[in-house]
Design a protein around this motif. Structure first.
Motif: not given
Ligand SMILES: Cc1cc2nc3c(=O)[nH]c(=O)nc-3n(C[C@H](O)[C@H](O)[C@H](O)COP(=O)(O)OP(=O)(O)OC[C@H]3O[C@@H](n4cnc5c(N)ncnc54)[C@H](O)[C@@H]3O)c2cc1C
Length: 596
Positions: A114-122, A186-188, A191-193, A264-266, A458-460
């Motif tokens: 499992r590729p792991r980035g910054r672990m921000r995902n819910w 994104p607001s933050m 997070v990884t590409l 898995f995208i490198v 709410i965003r658009v």
């Protein structure tokens, strides 16, 4: 120190923090959501490591692991603290060839990768919650070494090629140094590409009235910027996994552009456009009744800002009158009263403060009737913060204004959906949603229940339309929530409804399930359609997110089938991803259910 000892000492220090914040030790320990409180107050557990030589007896060392690639055990915890798993075998490849060696090793030895980035995902796209030592799984931390970037200024539009462990913060700063940027992010940016392309990260922007789009930019998601990508895929001829570069128009690429973690995208090459200076104004004095008024109403309505600037977010804390409205305007020259900023994250008041942490901790340990006061406290922090930090009117390069939440804000959980509809229906939709939302909040309150203690945002955005892409024949990402509907070309924008609450808040799941049911039945027919935001909570029942089997097996897939050509829809994406990874090395239980 073992994981257990380490966790015990962390819990002890969190408990001490809770006590210091005004909670009784007994009250804190007695709360049903003790674990959520840990996430809320502590943030990350320190990411310490255990090398294979000292692995715990319960965790078998992955056999025959490729030599020369760093392998260790590490705790995994996602940002909201809802997924915490101890002693996960994790490795840190230095090159794309290292990644390939790991994947082929996994194939030979019956492991998942499992590729792991910054672990921000819910959503549990990396690991399901709980336990320790997940069997036959190795996480691949891309953030340590796979962070190379280069800009190609010789093409039109210009492009950036980046390895997928790079963060958006770093990527956007790098773009800025070349005079390049993105329309929305994104607001933050921490997070990884890789994570961003997996889940379809978006910001908030549509064309303002009369605005022309700039070459190299999109009003859709980051995935819609991709011109090519390199993935690890099964090579039938050689009976091995191999690195393969897909041009955007190549068969298969439409599934890889947003793949939910089934690939898995490198590395990816993204188009980039001229950087822009933005002005960002904050309003805290617009009544919700005015902002979300019925369509056709005068005043400072949501759609009036869409028309005038195309870029806004409205963050509405529960039981308050005025949302926090942030409005961005393209502004080449500094407006007289704007303050220039030269770095991102100017809103220091969104960091978790002791008084917000203290009241949040009281709520999750049972005193939910504090919720209206908590909504007011959050609103007051913003209203005072924009004044004391002089951030109500800012100007600067795009990234410095687009990134507005740091990871150390209140750790929340969220349900979120994209609604595709006509631009002319934006005000109708925000009005109907907020009327419904308010009525349900009030109904729950009458029962003494407070499922939502964070804001409704709410965003658009625009859609992931091929028209934004610099090459001809570009497909739209097949699994994108904002994929255009060929049978409804009039649906040209998406509203993102994002409801936020503290993890473990009583009745939240039931509330989210009701909202979901209402949205799918209300935003339907010739009016609109709904799709989930992959990174967040969806498929709710009162038992929690990702648990509604009807949503997983039919409602959601159907939402991606509807109106799409046969051979270019949900089923095509599923077939492609299964062909590229026939051994499901990149799968997880949630994806086994959703994309079998
Ligand atoms: C405070 C906060 C604010 C946020 N704001 C926004 C926002 O404004 N807009 C928005 O759209 N989202 C937002 N997000 C969500 C965020 O963009 C996504 O969850 C994103 O996927 C996180 O990236 P990550 O590096 O942490 O990924 P991880 O959590 O590490 O991984 C997420 C998924 O991506 C996969 N993945 C990671 N790297 C790769 C790779 N190289 N190849 C293939 N798959 C890979 C993982 O396997 C996993 O399936 C926010 C999250 C937080 C915590």
């Amino acid at each position: 120190m073992t994981f257990k000892q380490h966790k015990d000492s962390t819990e002890q220090s969190v408990e001490n923090t809770a006590v210091a914040l005004g909670l009784s030790r007994r009250g804190f320990l007695g709360g049903a959501t003790h674990t959520a409180a840990l996430g809320l107050l502590a943030g990350w557990l320190p990411a310490f490591r255990i090398a294979p030589a000292s692995a715990q007896a319960t965790c078998a060392v992955p056999p025959n692991f490729p030599s020369g690639i760093s392998l260790y055990q590490q705790a995994y915890e996602n940002w909201s603290g809802e997924i915490a798993v101890d002693s996960v075998w994790t490795c840190a490849p230095q090159t794309a060839l290292d990644v390939l060696a790991i994947v082929n090793w996994a194939h030979d030895n019956g492991y998942k990768v499992r590729p792991r980035g910054r672990m921000r995902n819910w959503s549990p796209l990396l690991l399901p919650p709980g336990g320790a030592c997940p069997a036959n799984v190795v996480l691949v931390d891309t953030t340590q070494y796979l962070t190379a970037m280069s800009v190609n200024t010789g093409t039109s539009p210009k492009t950036i090629t980046a390895q997928t462990g790079v963060t958006l913060d770093a990527l956007m700063a790098y773009l800025e140094s070349y005079g390049l940027g993105v329309t929305a992010s994104p607001s933050m940016g921490d997070v990884t590409l890789g994570g961003v392309l997996a889940t379809g990260t978006h910001g908030t922007a549509v064309k303002a009235s009369g605005e022309t789009g700039l070459p190299g930019k999109t009003f859709g998601s980051f995935s819609n910027l991709v011109l090519s990508l390199t993935a690890v895929v099964w090579d039938v001829a050689n009976n091995r996994y191999a690195l393969r570069t897909f041009q955007r128009s190549d068969p298969g690429c439409a599934a890889l552009l947003m793949h939910l973690g089934r690939a898995f995208i490198v590395e990816a090459t993204l188009q980039a456009g001229a950087n822009q200076r933005l002005r960002c104004q904050t309003w805290v004095n617009i009544p919700a009744a005015e902002l979300y008024a019925p369509p056709g109403s005068p005043g400072r309505t949501y759609s009036s800002y869409v028309q005038s600037t195309g870029r806004l977010t409205a963050i509405w804390f529960p039981f308050t009158s005025n949302p926090w409205v942030k409005v961005w305007t393209v502004a080449p020259n500094k407006p007289l009263f704007s303050r220039e900023v030269t770095s991102p994250y100017p809103y220091s008041f969104t960091d978790l403060s002791p008084d917000i942490a203290a009241m949040a901790a009281q709520i999750i340990t049972g005193n939910t009737a504090l919720t209206p006061a908590f909504g007011k406290l959050q609103y007051d922090a913003v209203a005072a913060g924009v004044v004391t930090t002089f951030t109500y009117d800012l100007w600067g390069w795009s990234k410095n204004l687009l990134s507005y939440v740091k990871p150390n804000t209140l750790h929340i959980t969220t349900n979120s959906y994209a609604v595709l509809l006509r631009r002319a229906d934006i005000q109708r939709a925000v009005n109907e949603f907020t009327v419904y939302y308010q009525s349900r909040l009030a109904a729950y309150q009458l029962l003494g229940r407070y499922p939502i203690n964070g804001p409704l945002e709410i965003r658009v955005t625009g859609l992931d339309t091929p028209a934004d892409v610099a090459i001809s024949g570009a497909p739209s990402p097949q699994l994108s929530p904002i994929r255009p509907r060929p049978d409804h070309p009039e649906w040209d924008v998406a509203l993102w409804f994002d409801l936020v609450t503290i993890p473990g808040t009583p009745y939240a799941d039931q509330f989210f399930a009701e909202v979901q049911q209402w949205m799918f039945s209300h935003f339907s027919g010739s009016y609109a359609t709904v799709r989930p935001e992959w990174a967040k909570g969806w498929a709710f029942t009162s038992a929690g997110a990702w648990s509604d089997t009807t949503q997983l097996s039919s409602t959601i897939p159907d939402a991606f089938r509807a109106g799409q050509a046969t051979g270019d829809n949900w089923d095509s994406a599923r077939t492609t991803l299964n062909q590229l990874d026939p051994f499901r090395i990149f799968s997880v239980p949630l994806l086994d259910a959703l994309l079998p």
